[in-house]
Design an enzyme around this catalytic site. Sequence first.
Site, PDB file in Angstrom:
ATOM      1  N   GLY A  12       0.823  -1.205   0.000  1.00  0.00           N
ATOM      2  CA  GLY A  12       0.000   0.000   0.000  1.00  0.00           C
ATOM      3  C   GLY A  12       0.858   1.257   0.000  1.00  0.00           C
ATOM      4  O   GLY A  12       2.102   1.182  -0.007  1.00  0.00           O
ATOM      5  N   ASP A  13       0.193   2.421  -0.049  1.00  0.00           N
ATOM      6  CA  ASP A  13       0.868   3.722   0.001  1.00  0.00           C
ATOM      7  C   ASP A  13       1.819   3.930  -1.179  1.00  0.00           C
ATOM      8  O   ASP A  13       2.837   4.609  -1.056  1.00  0.00           O
ATOM      9  CB  ASP A  13       1.646   3.894   1.326  1.00  0.00           C
ATOM     10  CG  ASP A  13       0.761   3.621   2.532  1.00  0.00           C
ATOM     11  OD1 ASP A  13      -0.386   4.090   2.519  1.00  0.00           O
ATOM     12  OD2 ASP A  13       1.205   2.923   3.453  1.00  0.00           O
ATOM     13  N   GLY A  15       1.003   5.499  -3.934  1.00  0.00           N
ATOM     14  CA  GLY A  15       0.684   6.748  -4.642  1.00  0.00           C
ATOM     15  C   GLY A  15      -0.474   6.579  -5.611  1.00  0.00           C
ATOM     16  O   GLY A  15      -0.564   7.284  -6.627  1.00  0.00           O
ATOM     17  N   LYS A  16      -1.402   5.681  -5.276  1.00  0.00           N
ATOM     18  CA  LYS A  16      -2.519   5.394  -6.186  1.00  0.00           C
ATOM     19  C   LYS A  16      -3.388   6.631  -6.430  1.00  0.00           C
ATOM     20  O   LYS A  16      -3.807   6.899  -7.554  1.00  0.00           O
ATOM     21  CB  LYS A  16      -3.387   4.253  -5.621  1.00  0.00           C
ATOM     22  CG  LYS A  16      -2.675   2.912  -5.629  1.00  0.00           C
ATOM     23  CD  LYS A  16      -3.502   1.820  -4.979  1.00  0.00           C
ATOM     24  CE  LYS A  16      -3.515   1.897  -3.484  1.00  0.00           C
ATOM     25  NZ  LYS A  16      -2.276   1.534  -2.801  1.00  0.00           N
ATOM     26  N   ASN A  38      -9.683   2.372   5.700  1.00  0.00           N
ATOM     27  CA  ASN A  38      -8.274   2.106   6.030  1.00  0.00           C
ATOM     28  C   ASN A  38      -7.364   2.747   4.982  1.00  0.00           C
ATOM     29  O   ASN A  38      -6.196   3.009   5.231  1.00  0.00           O
ATOM     30  CB  ASN A  38      -7.986   0.591   6.143  1.00  0.00           C
ATOM     31  CG  ASN A  38      -8.526  -0.224   4.987  1.00  0.00           C
ATOM     32  OD1 ASN A  38      -9.262   0.280   4.148  1.00  0.00           O
ATOM     33  ND2 ASN A  38      -8.187  -1.499   4.949  1.00  0.00           N
ATOM     34  N   GLY A  40      -5.923   5.690   2.409  1.00  0.00           N
ATOM     35  CA  GLY A  40      -5.774   7.148   2.418  1.00  0.00           C
ATOM     36  C   GLY A  40      -5.119   7.531   1.112  1.00  0.00           C
ATOM     37  O   GLY A  40      -3.913   7.365   0.943  1.00  0.00           O
ATOM     38  N   HIS A  41      -5.917   7.962   0.142  1.00  0.00           N
ATOM     39  CA  HIS A  41      -5.381   8.272  -1.182  1.00  0.00           C
ATOM     40  C   HIS A  41      -5.154   9.784  -1.291  1.00  0.00           C
ATOM     41  O   HIS A  41      -6.096  10.562  -1.204  1.00  0.00           O
ATOM     42  CB  HIS A  41      -6.321   7.740  -2.272  1.00  0.00           C
ATOM     43  CG  HIS A  41      -6.340   6.237  -2.326  1.00  0.00           C
ATOM     44  ND1 HIS A  41      -7.054   5.511  -3.231  1.00  0.00           N
ATOM     45  CD2 HIS A  41      -5.678   5.324  -1.568  1.00  0.00           C
ATOM     46  CE1 HIS A  41      -6.847   4.209  -3.024  1.00  0.00           C
ATOM     47  NE2 HIS A  41      -6.023   4.090  -2.011  1.00  0.00           N
ATOM     48  N   GLN A 223      -4.876  -0.374  -0.750  1.00  0.00           N
ATOM     49  CA  GLN A 223      -3.809  -1.200  -0.164  1.00  0.00           C
ATOM     50  C   GLN A 223      -2.911  -1.749  -1.301  1.00  0.00           C
ATOM     51  O   GLN A 223      -2.797  -1.096  -2.325  1.00  0.00           O
ATOM     52  CB  GLN A 223      -4.371  -2.320   0.711  1.00  0.00           C
ATOM     53  CG  GLN A 223      -5.044  -1.821   1.984  1.00  0.00           C
ATOM     54  CD  GLN A 223      -6.485  -1.389   1.796  1.00  0.00           C
ATOM     55  OE1 GLN A 223      -7.271  -2.103   1.219  1.00  0.00           O
ATOM     56  NE2 GLN A 223      -6.831  -0.231   2.295  1.00  0.00           N
ATOM     57  N   THR A 238      -4.656  -7.152   5.072  1.00  0.00           N
ATOM     58  CA  THR A 238      -5.990  -6.599   5.264  1.00  0.00           C
ATOM     59  C   THR A 238      -7.013  -7.703   4.945  1.00  0.00           C
ATOM     60  O   THR A 238      -6.625  -8.838   4.637  1.00  0.00           O
ATOM     61  CB  THR A 238      -6.191  -5.317   4.428  1.00  0.00           C
ATOM     62  OG1 THR A 238      -7.406  -4.686   4.865  1.00  0.00           O
ATOM     63  CG2 THR A 238      -6.256  -5.606   2.929  1.00  0.00           C
ATOM     64  N   ARG A 302       0.943   7.118  11.410  1.00  0.00           N
ATOM     65  CA  ARG A 302       2.044   6.296  11.949  1.00  0.00           C
ATOM     66  C   ARG A 302       3.265   6.361  11.034  1.00  0.00           C
ATOM     67  O   ARG A 302       3.116   6.380   9.805  1.00  0.00           O
ATOM     68  CB  ARG A 302       1.607   4.824  12.040  1.00  0.00           C
ATOM     69  CG  ARG A 302       0.553   4.563  13.081  1.00  0.00           C
ATOM     70  CD  ARG A 302       0.154   3.100  13.095  1.00  0.00           C
ATOM     71  NE  ARG A 302      -0.588   2.713  11.904  1.00  0.00           N
ATOM     72  CZ  ARG A 302      -1.013   1.488  11.652  1.00  0.00           C
ATOM     73  NH1 ARG A 302      -0.731   0.511  12.491  1.00  0.00           N
ATOM     74  NH2 ARG A 302      -1.694   1.205  10.564  1.00  0.00           N
ATOM     75  N   SER A 409       6.575   8.981 -11.517  1.00  0.00           N
ATOM     76  CA  SER A 409       6.137  10.111 -10.712  1.00  0.00           C
ATOM     77  C   SER A 409       7.360  10.680  -9.998  1.00  0.00           C
ATOM     78  O   SER A 409       8.068   9.963  -9.304  1.00  0.00           O
ATOM     79  CB  SER A 409       5.081   9.639  -9.713  1.00  0.00           C
ATOM     80  OG  SER A 409       4.791  10.671  -8.814  1.00  0.00           O
ATOM     81  N   GLY A 411       7.287  13.525  -7.982  1.00  0.00           N
ATOM     82  CA  GLY A 411       6.901  14.400  -6.877  1.00  0.00           C
ATOM     83  C   GLY A 411       5.412  14.267  -6.642  1.00  0.00           C
ATOM     84  O   GLY A 411       4.711  13.641  -7.447  1.00  0.00           O
TER      85      GLY A 411
HETATM   86  P1  IMP Z   1      -6.700  -3.096   8.412  1.00  0.00           P
HETATM   87  O1  IMP Z   1      -6.980  -3.218   6.961  1.00  0.00           O
HETATM   88  O2  IMP Z   1      -7.012  -1.742   8.962  1.00  0.00           O
HETATM   89  O3  IMP Z   1      -7.292  -4.181   9.223  1.00  0.00           O
HETATM   90  O4  IMP Z   1      -5.103  -3.249   8.609  1.00  0.00           O
HETATM   91  C1  IMP Z   1      -4.423  -4.459   8.300  1.00  0.00           C
HETATM   92  C2  IMP Z   1      -2.982  -4.163   7.870  1.00  0.00           C
HETATM   93  O5  IMP Z   1      -3.000  -3.499   6.606  1.00  0.00           O
HETATM   94  C3  IMP Z   1      -2.226  -3.224   8.818  1.00  0.00           C
HETATM   95  O6  IMP Z   1      -0.856  -3.580   8.810  1.00  0.00           O
HETATM   96  C4  IMP Z   1      -2.399  -1.867   8.179  1.00  0.00           C
HETATM   97  O7  IMP Z   1      -1.367  -0.975   8.529  1.00  0.00           O
HETATM   98  C5  IMP Z   1      -2.358  -2.244   6.711  1.00  0.00           C
HETATM   99  N1  IMP Z   1      -3.122  -1.308   5.864  1.00  0.00           N
HETATM  100  C6  IMP Z   1      -4.456  -1.227   5.750  1.00  0.00           C
HETATM  101  N2  IMP Z   1      -4.797  -0.284   4.859  1.00  0.00           N
HETATM  102  C7  IMP Z   1      -3.656   0.228   4.403  1.00  0.00           C
HETATM  103  C8  IMP Z   1      -3.362   1.232   3.429  1.00  0.00           C
HETATM  104  O8  IMP Z   1      -4.234   1.818   2.787  1.00  0.00           O
HETATM  105  N3  IMP Z   1      -2.036   1.501   3.226  1.00  0.00           N
HETATM  106  C9  IMP Z   1      -1.043   0.824   3.875  1.00  0.00           C
HETATM  107  N4  IMP Z   1      -1.278  -0.134   4.780  1.00  0.00           N
HETATM  108  C10 IMP Z   1      -2.572  -0.428   5.043  1.00  0.00           C
END
Ligand code: IMP
Length: 422
Positions: A12-13, A15-16, A38, A40-41, A223, A238, A302, A409, A411
């Site tokens: 995940g993360d 840069g989608k 969960n 965050g785009h 994710q 997840t 975090r 990408s 920046g």
């Molecule tokens: P959950 O999906 O909130 O239950 O989290 C399960 C695991 O997936 C944890 O390690 C989270 O930090 C990770 N996780 C969930 N959503 C994201 C995301 O959008 N980006 C990065 N990690 C994620």
Amino acid sequence: MKVDVLTGLQWGDEGKGKIVDCITPKYKIVARFQGGPNAGHTLEFDGKKFVLHLIPSGVFHNDTLNVIGNGVVIDPVVLARELDDLEKLGVDTAARIVISKKAHLITPFHKLLDAAQEASKGSSKIGSTLRGIGPAYTDKVARTGLRIGDSERDNFRQRFNNHRERCIDTLKAMGAKPESTLALEDEWFEALYRISELRFVDSEYDLNEALDKGERILAEGAQGALLDVDFGSYPFVTSSNTTTSGACTGLGISPARIGQVYGIFKAYCTRVGSGPFPTELHDAMGDHLRKSGNEFGSTTGRPRRCGWLDLPALKYAVMLNGVTGLIMTKIDVLNDVSEIGVCTAYKTADGETRRLPWDLNDAIPVVKYFKGWNGSLSHVAKEADLPPQARDYIAFIEEYIGVPVIILSTGPDRTQTVMLKD
Ligand code: IMP
């Protein structure tokens, strides 16, 4: 016409949000198919930054319809807040966003259960975002969930009350002592009323009919492949299928209607939460990547764990997703790294392998180093502008994976995007 898919290839993360926003003008519809708040785009343009959790990242374009598909789990409180924020910016949300009647709801009790389950795991906790994702998908699979469409039925309050009783029994059995939840429930019902201003639709019909009419659709993943419930680093994953197949079940699209698959990855690797991470750097370089890449969770804030790019893991994710074009992000974060590491294989008792071990805890990386370019990439508008060291780095990745890097990408802003191939 077919549905193109954009999926994350790491944890995940990647840069989608930014890339979906950049390519949305080519599409009539952008649809989210799994995950929930969960995610965050993050999008940046005109000097402003926006973080979307549930709403597809095509929402800032006037002519695009944004669909929250049946595979998504929705917390009305988060969605209502996002709608309010967008409306303050002048976005006509009621015209631009629709929700599948089959999407499941996250309730306050799912969040309480998420927290209680994490607490009960002690040092083996998953590091969940605590947004109620796991418990909401558990209810879906257990056939006890509440759906968006259910909220329009006369017996919804009764069904909600039954759900409350079930959850409270479970919480008590876990030793958790739920305090009064009245305020949380009031807030939740108020938000549910707020989001009912959007159209609740049979999105599987709408999407397939749009394809029949020749309209282009982009499915936006959340994710990444290494968090997929089947193929990720289980149990540190997840609770949904984050890979291309999730777009079929999460939108009601047949596999035969999948077109291009864009796989997005960072020029290095990050992970937030617990679980194995073979190329993690526990040294000053890890700190440098975190600081330089602003690697802090956009949902929870975090600090993210940072490490080198992991090519066997990337190739595995490309295989699972059927990726046809790669998108590489955050290459600028490596601008002043003089020796760039890349994991090319893992050591095993039988020698080196390019296959991802089924248990990532057993993966000992073999790292190859590349010369860095030690300079800014802000002037790069086309492939030929890239410093030779950056070109070598990209060429090595393409050769290893067997799929071209089509977008780079450099920046966070919309404008910092280089189209390398059509
Ligand atoms: P959950 O999906 O909130 O239950 O989290 C399960 C695991 O997936 C944890 O390690 C989270 O930090 C990770 N996780 C969930 N959503 C994201 C995301 O959008 N980006 C990065 N990690 C994620």
